[in-house]
Design an enzyme around this catalytic site. Structure first.
Site, short mmCIF file in Angstrom:
data_model
loop_
_atom_site.label_atom_id
_atom_site.label_comp_id
_atom_site.label_asym_id
_atom_site.label_seq_id
_atom_site.Cartn_x
_atom_site.Cartn_y
_atom_site.Cartn_z
NE ARG A 55 31.94 41.72 23.62
CZ ARG A 55 31.43 42.64 23.93
NH1 ARG A 55 30.45 43.53 24.36
NH2 ARG A 55 31.09 42.99 22.67
CE1 TYR A 107 46.89 36.46 44.47
CE2 TYR A 107 45.25 38.42 43.07
CZ TYR A 107 46.46 36.94 43.32
OH TYR A 107 47.33 37.31 42.58
CG ASP A 181 38.64 36.83 47.15
OD1 ASP A 181 38.22 35.48 47.65
OD2 ASP A 181 39.23 37.23 46.31
CE LYS A 206 43.86 31.28 42.70
NZ LYS A 206 44.96 31.35 42.17
C1 LIG Z 1 42.14 35.01 47.58
C2 LIG Z 1 41.98 35.42 45.94
N1 LIG Z 1 41.26 36.27 45.63
C3 LIG Z 1 41.64 36.58 44.30
C4 LIG Z 1 42.14 35.86 43.52
C5 LIG Z 1 42.72 36.87 41.47
O1 LIG Z 1 42.26 35.43 41.19
P1 LIG Z 1 43.30 34.85 39.93
O2 LIG Z 1 44.23 34.65 39.72
O3 LIG Z 1 41.77 33.95 39.13
O4 LIG Z 1 42.55 36.76 39.20
C6 LIG Z 1 43.80 35.15 43.86
C7 LIG Z 1 44.64 34.73 43.68
O5 LIG Z 1 45.37 34.14 43.51
C8 LIG Z 1 42.82 34.66 44.66
O6 LIG Z 1 44.34 33.94 46.01
#
Ligand SMILES: Cc1ncc(COP(=O)(O)O)c(C=O)c1O
Length: 399
Positions: A55, A107, A181, A206
């Site tokens: 961890r 998101y 992000d 992604k």
């Molecule tokens: C722009 C964006 N940020 C964060 C996330 C969250 O990521 P995760 O699904 O890996 O938890 C997503 C998920 O679709 C996303 O599109």
């Protein structure tokens, strides 16, 4: 370990070699071995050791973190079990009573975390349109500790000026931590740290992994103190990824550059095709000159990903019918992988956002989000064309 020697090289070379030196392993493996051990033999109870417990640190994960740091032009990177657990771990930098300014379009899961989870622990969250720097600055209060935004936004692909936002926020209060992000662009096309952000965050799920088979997130930073704290919380909170997933992402990153170029090429061709289709009201893609934020998008990024959107004519039933005729595109949530995916955000990825908020932002029921993959572009265009033509959408007069 010798990853530092690759910092001078170009992106594609770093993606393949950084953190991967064969000489770091006794067996001289050319790709990092998957070290599944949870614990490590110590040479003495009070002797420092590189690894103690998986961890807190794991060799496969460490290789990946070195590679990610180099791709973001960062000193440090840390990985987490998902994009959302990355957000949770960053939130541990704050304390009850602190204030967060977040993008008004995020998101759905990111918005839900701030709204329904972070808020339970006495954190106050307010939203702003990050294309309006003045609005962001006006939303900042004396207790603001964190600023969090996506650019381009998910799902409407609004682009904000990262440099302008960061400069203005730091001028107002240099202690505010700025997180971008970067999921929709990946470090191949956009590097928020070079534009003034403190932390670049990615849902690795992604583009960075790119094959729809790993859930993971990461942060990158150049700030020694932030890294120290985040490293502490990575272990103390414990939302770490598995070594096997780290291995897969390491492999995925090696082709990030070629994948992103192909996503971009395919998406641009599809966007141009859709712009000419009579059953499509509007196409949203930051690389199109018709996009309102085209200039800033070009200025701060080297290209664009496969993320685009379109408003189709008709109503929700027409939208659903159109999706049902597709053969190559898969109706699915998520994005950024080799296969093309398509969805209706208001019913799927963004359904957790209250309807009024969604509609005020413009996420209406006929808005379709497309994650263009790396298949043959003619096949993709043909698929969209046949599905639109089959759908009983009434073409508006004068279109
Ligand atoms: C722009 C964006 N940020 C964060 C996330 C969250 O990521 P995760 O699904 O890996 O938890 C997503 C998920 O679709 C996303 O599109």
């Amino acid at each position: 370990m010798n990853a530092e020697k690759y910092y001078e090289e170009n992106f594609e070379t770093r993606a393949i070699h950084c953190g991967q030196d064969a000489s770091q392993w006794n067996c001289r493996a050319v790709v990092p071995p998957v070290v599944l051990a949870t614990t490590y033999q110590q040479t003495g109870p009070d002797v420092d050791s590189a690894y103690v417990y998986s961890r807190s640190g794991n060799p496969t994960r460490h290789s990946l973190e070195k590679c990610i740091a180099s791709l973001e032009d960062a000193k440090y990177a840390l990985t987490y079990a998902s994009g959302l657990s990355t957000q949770m771990s960053i939130t541990y930098l704050l304390s009850a009573g602190d204030h967060i300014v977040a993008g008004d379009e995020l998101y759905g899961g990111t918005n839900r975390f701030f709204r329904t989870c972070a808020s339970k622990f006495g954190l106050e969250i307010e939203y702003a349109d990050f294309r309006q720097v003045d609005q962001v600055i006006d939303t900042i209060k004396s207790n603001t500790k964190l600023v969090w935004f996506e650019t381009p936004t998910n799902p409407l692909l609004k682009v904000s000026d990262i440099r302008a936002v960061c400069d203005a926020v730091k001028q107002k209060n240099p202690k505010i931590i700025i997180v971008v992000d970067n999921t929709f662009m990946s470090p191949y096309f956009q590097k928020p740290l070079n534009l003034g952000a403190d932390i670049s965050m990615n849902s690795i799920t992604k583009y960075m992994n790119g094959h729809s088979d790993v859930i993971m997130g990461c942060i990158s930073t150049n700030d020694d103190e932030l890294f120290k704290q985040l490293k502490y919380y990575q272990n103390a909170v414990g939302a770490v990824p598995s070594p096997f997933d780290c291995f897969l992402v390491n492999r995925g990153l090696k082709t990030l550059a070629v994948r992103m170029e192909r996503h971009y090429k395919n998406a641009l061709a599809i966007a141009k095709f859709l712009e000419t289709h009579k059953k499509v009201k509007k196409v949203i893609y930051p690389a199109l000159e018709s996009h309102p934020d085209y200039e800033i998008a070009r200025k701060q990024s080297n290209g664009f990903s496969g993320m685009m959107g379109m408003h189709i004519c008709g109503d929700i039933e027409n939208a659903k019918e159109f999706l049902s005729h597709l053969k190559v595109f898969t109706l699915a949530e998520s994005l950024g992988a080799v296969e093309s995916l398509i969805e209706i955000p208001s019913l799927m990825t963004h359904a957790s956002i209250p309807k009024e908020t969604r509609e005020a932002l413009g996420i209406c029921d006929t808005f379709i989000r497309i994650s263009v993959g790396i298949e043959n572009v003619d096949d993709l265009i043909h698929d969209l064309d046949q599905a639109l033509n089959k759908s009983e959408i009434v073409i508006p007069e004068g279109a």
